[in-house]
Design a protein around this motif. Structure first.
Motif, PDB file in Angstrom:
ATOM      1  N   GLY A  13       0.793  -1.217   0.000  1.00 33.49           N
ATOM      2  CA  GLY A  13       0.000   0.000   0.000  1.00 33.49           C
ATOM      3  C   GLY A  13       0.825   1.266   0.000  1.00 33.49           C
ATOM      4  N   THR A  14       2.147   1.155   0.218  1.00 30.41           N
ATOM      5  CA  THR A  14       3.018   2.329   0.263  1.00 30.41           C
ATOM      6  C   THR A  14       3.981   2.350  -0.915  1.00 30.41           C
ATOM      7  N   LEU A  15       4.863   1.357  -1.011  1.00 31.31           N
ATOM      8  CA  LEU A  15       5.726   1.277  -2.187  1.00 31.31           C
ATOM      9  C   LEU A  15       4.914   0.952  -3.433  1.00 31.31           C
ATOM     10  N   ALA A  16       3.949   0.056  -3.279  1.00 27.19           N
ATOM     11  CA  ALA A  16       3.089  -0.338  -4.408  1.00 27.19           C
ATOM     12  C   ALA A  16       1.710  -0.679  -3.873  1.00 27.19           C
ATOM     13  N   GLU A  17       0.716  -0.584  -4.741  1.00 31.55           N
ATOM     14  CA  GLU A  17      -0.663  -0.902  -4.347  1.00 31.55           C
ATOM     15  C   GLU A  17      -0.850  -2.411  -4.435  1.00 31.55           C
ATOM     16  N   THR A  18      -0.378  -3.105  -3.417  1.00 30.02           N
ATOM     17  CA  THR A  18      -0.300  -4.574  -3.460  1.00 30.02           C
ATOM     18  C   THR A  18      -1.513  -5.285  -2.884  1.00 30.02           C
ATOM     19  N   GLU A  19      -2.314  -4.604  -2.093  1.00 30.51           N
ATOM     20  CA  GLU A  19      -3.319  -5.318  -1.298  1.00 30.51           C
ATOM     21  C   GLU A  19      -4.335  -6.071  -2.148  1.00 30.51           C
ATOM     22  N   GLU A  20      -4.731  -5.510  -3.282  1.00 28.40           N
ATOM     23  CA  GLU A  20      -5.707  -6.211  -4.120  1.00 28.40           C
ATOM     24  C   GLU A  20      -5.116  -7.501  -4.682  1.00 28.40           C
ATOM     25  N   LEU A  21      -3.837  -7.474  -5.036  1.00 29.53           N
ATOM     26  CA  LEU A  21      -3.199  -8.701  -5.522  1.00 29.53           C
ATOM     27  C   LEU A  21      -3.058  -9.721  -4.394  1.00 29.53           C
ATOM     28  N   HIS A  22      -2.789  -9.262  -3.192  1.00 30.31           N
ATOM     29  CA  HIS A  22      -2.775 -10.174  -2.046  1.00 30.31           C
ATOM     30  C   HIS A  22      -4.137 -10.850  -1.886  1.00 30.31           C
ATOM     31  N   GLU A 179       4.138   5.623   5.427  1.00 28.42           N
ATOM     32  CA  GLU A 179       3.189   4.533   5.647  1.00 28.42           C
ATOM     33  C   GLU A 179       1.872   4.802   4.921  1.00 28.42           C
ATOM     34  N   ASP A 180       0.961   3.809   5.008  1.00 31.32           N
ATOM     35  CA  ASP A 180      -0.360   4.007   4.420  1.00 31.32           C
ATOM     36  C   ASP A 180      -1.488   3.613   5.365  1.00 31.32           C
ATOM     37  N   SER A 181      -1.162   3.102   6.568  1.00 31.42           N
ATOM     38  CA  SER A 181      -2.212   2.579   7.448  1.00 31.42           C
ATOM     39  C   SER A 181      -2.059   3.062   8.875  1.00 31.42           C
ATOM     40  N   ARG A 182      -3.134   2.952   9.644  1.00 33.48           N
ATOM     41  CA  ARG A 182      -3.092   3.319  11.059  1.00 33.48           C
ATOM     42  C   ARG A 182      -2.165   2.378  11.825  1.00 33.48           C
ATOM     43  N   ASN A 183      -2.194   1.082  11.512  1.00 37.80           N
ATOM     44  CA  ASN A 183      -1.278   0.163  12.179  1.00 37.80           C
ATOM     45  C   ASN A 183       0.173   0.567  11.939  1.00 37.80           C
ATOM     46  N   GLY A 184       0.490   0.957  10.708  1.00 35.98           N
ATOM     47  CA  GLY A 184       1.838   1.388  10.398  1.00 35.98           C
ATOM     48  C   GLY A 184       2.215   2.671  11.105  1.00 35.98           C
ATOM     49  N   LEU A 185       1.275   3.618  11.138  1.00 36.59           N
ATOM     50  CA  LEU A 185       1.498   4.881  11.852  1.00 36.59           C
ATOM     51  C   LEU A 185       1.792   4.618  13.322  1.00 36.59           C
ATOM     52  N   LEU A 193       9.484   7.381  15.700  1.00 33.55           N
ATOM     53  CA  LEU A 193       9.608   8.064  14.412  1.00 33.55           C
ATOM     54  C   LEU A 193       8.410   8.949  14.121  1.00 33.55           C
ATOM     55  N   GLY A 194       8.677  10.056  13.429  1.00 32.63           N
ATOM     56  CA  GLY A 194       7.605  10.788  12.794  1.00 32.63           C
ATOM     57  C   GLY A 194       7.170  10.039  11.545  1.00 32.63           C
ATOM     58  N   CYS A 195       5.926  10.274  11.098  1.00 33.08           N
ATOM     59  CA  CYS A 195       5.388   9.473   9.998  1.00 33.08           C
ATOM     60  C   CYS A 195       4.546  10.324   9.057  1.00 33.08           C
ATOM     61  N   VAL A 196       4.762  10.118   7.767  1.00 33.91           N
ATOM     62  CA  VAL A 196       3.935  10.718   6.717  1.00 33.91           C
ATOM     63  C   VAL A 196       3.078   9.601   6.124  1.00 33.91           C
ATOM     64  N   ILE A 197       1.804   9.877   5.971  1.00 34.68           N
ATOM     65  CA  ILE A 197       0.861   8.882   5.447  1.00 34.68           C
ATOM     66  C   ILE A 197       0.519   9.176   3.987  1.00 34.68           C
ATOM     67  N   THR A 198       0.610   8.142   3.156  1.00 40.22           N
ATOM     68  CA  THR A 198       0.097   8.193   1.787  1.00 40.22           C
ATOM     69  C   THR A 198      -1.080   7.230   1.729  1.00 40.22           C
ATOM     70  N   ILE A 199      -2.280   7.758   1.707  1.00 41.20           N
ATOM     71  CA  ILE A 199      -3.496   6.943   1.844  1.00 41.20           C
ATOM     72  C   ILE A 199      -3.639   5.977   0.670  1.00 41.20           C
ATOM     73  N   SER A 200      -4.060   4.754   0.976  1.00 40.66           N
ATOM     74  CA  SER A 200      -4.340   3.762  -0.061  1.00 40.66           C
ATOM     75  C   SER A 200      -5.833   3.433  -0.054  1.00 40.66           C
ATOM     76  N   PRO A 201      -6.339   2.787  -1.105  1.00 41.05           N
ATOM     77  CA  PRO A 201      -7.772   2.491  -1.165  1.00 41.05           C
ATOM     78  C   PRO A 201      -8.296   1.661   0.002  1.00 41.05           C
ATOM     79  N   TYR A 202      -7.440   0.842   0.606  1.00 39.83           N
ATOM     80  CA  TYR A 202      -7.878   0.006   1.718  1.00 39.83           C
ATOM     81  C   TYR A 202      -7.715   0.681   3.078  1.00 39.83           C
TER      82      TYR A 202
END
Length: 246
Positions: A13-22, A179-185, A193-202
């Protein structure tokens, strides 16, 4: 004021939009071994609250299908087959980097800022993604890689970020998580660490109020982020957000 010495990226979800393929790979595995499970997108969004593929299967059994009792060894075999299917499909070109990721990694490396990975996914998945969706030599772009199968606890625990920091040889104050998720944040913040979020569809709709910044994506010349002036999140912007948090 601490300088920014390293960027630490999540993967799915961050480097690549992988969740749908998972999700597709899980369903293909279930069908192949004769399980009548079908994880649709709404269900998978709920299941993603549980980090780790094996843990996700266990949770599904406990919460949704009490008719089966699969021991840990069986869950491990299911997950290994799912990983194989995921890797095969990725090698066929099913995935590419999220907008702006390649540009930012190259910008950071050219500026002497290290890049690292901290993820709940397994090392084979990381290597397969980098080699197929980025470049054959992309694993070498990262000064440290910490995978979920190397730590006792997965996100939102801080373990994988702590391991990445140890391998980088840097304090948390000099690093920034993407990161892209609340768990990651929560994982990144628990490691200091400080964290920047890039939101993903999931993950859209999750609470990211504790992030330094939340954006749709990092943007690039072809895919601009309308929330960011100029359309791109640059290294200089990350350095500014990082410094203001310290």
């Amino acid at each position: 004021m601490s300088r920014l010495s390293a960027l630490i990226f999540d993967v799915d979800g961050t480097l690549a939009e992988t969740e749908e393929l998972h999700r597709i790979s899980f369903n293909a595995t279930f069908a192949e071994i004769g399980l009548d499970w079908e994880w649709d997108r709404a269900l998978y969004r709920e299941l993603l609250a549980v980090t780790g593929g094996k843990e996700r299967i266990r949770y599904y059994i406990d919460e949704f299908d009490g008719s089966v009792d699969i021991p840990p060894a069986g869950i491990k075999q299911i997950h290994e087959r799912k990983t194989a299917i995921y890797t095969e499909r990725m090698a066929e070109g099913a995935l590419g980097p999220r907008p702006g990721i390649l540009r930012l990694i190259h910008e950071a490396r050219n500026a002497g800022v290290k890049c690292a990975i901290a993820t709940t996914t397994s090392r084979p998945n990381i290597d397969a993604l980098l080699q197929s969706a980025f470049a054959p030599e992309a694993v070498g772009w990262f000064d440290a890689i910490a995978a979920g199968d190397e730590v006792p606890r997965k996100k939102p625990a801080p373990d994988v970020y702590t391991l990445a920091l140890e391998r980088l040889g840097l304090p948390a104050a000099e690093c920034l998580a993407i990161e892209d998720s609340r768990n990651g944040l929560d994982s990144a913040r628990a490691a200091g660490l400080g964290c920047v979020i890039t939101i993903s569809p999931y993950t859209d709709g999750q609470d990211f109020s504790q992030a330094l910044k939340t954006v749709a994506h990092l943007g690039d010349l072809e895919t601009r982020n309308p929330a960011i002036e100029g359309g791109m999140v640059t290294l200089a912007m990350l350095q500014s957000w990082h410094s203001r948090a310290r």
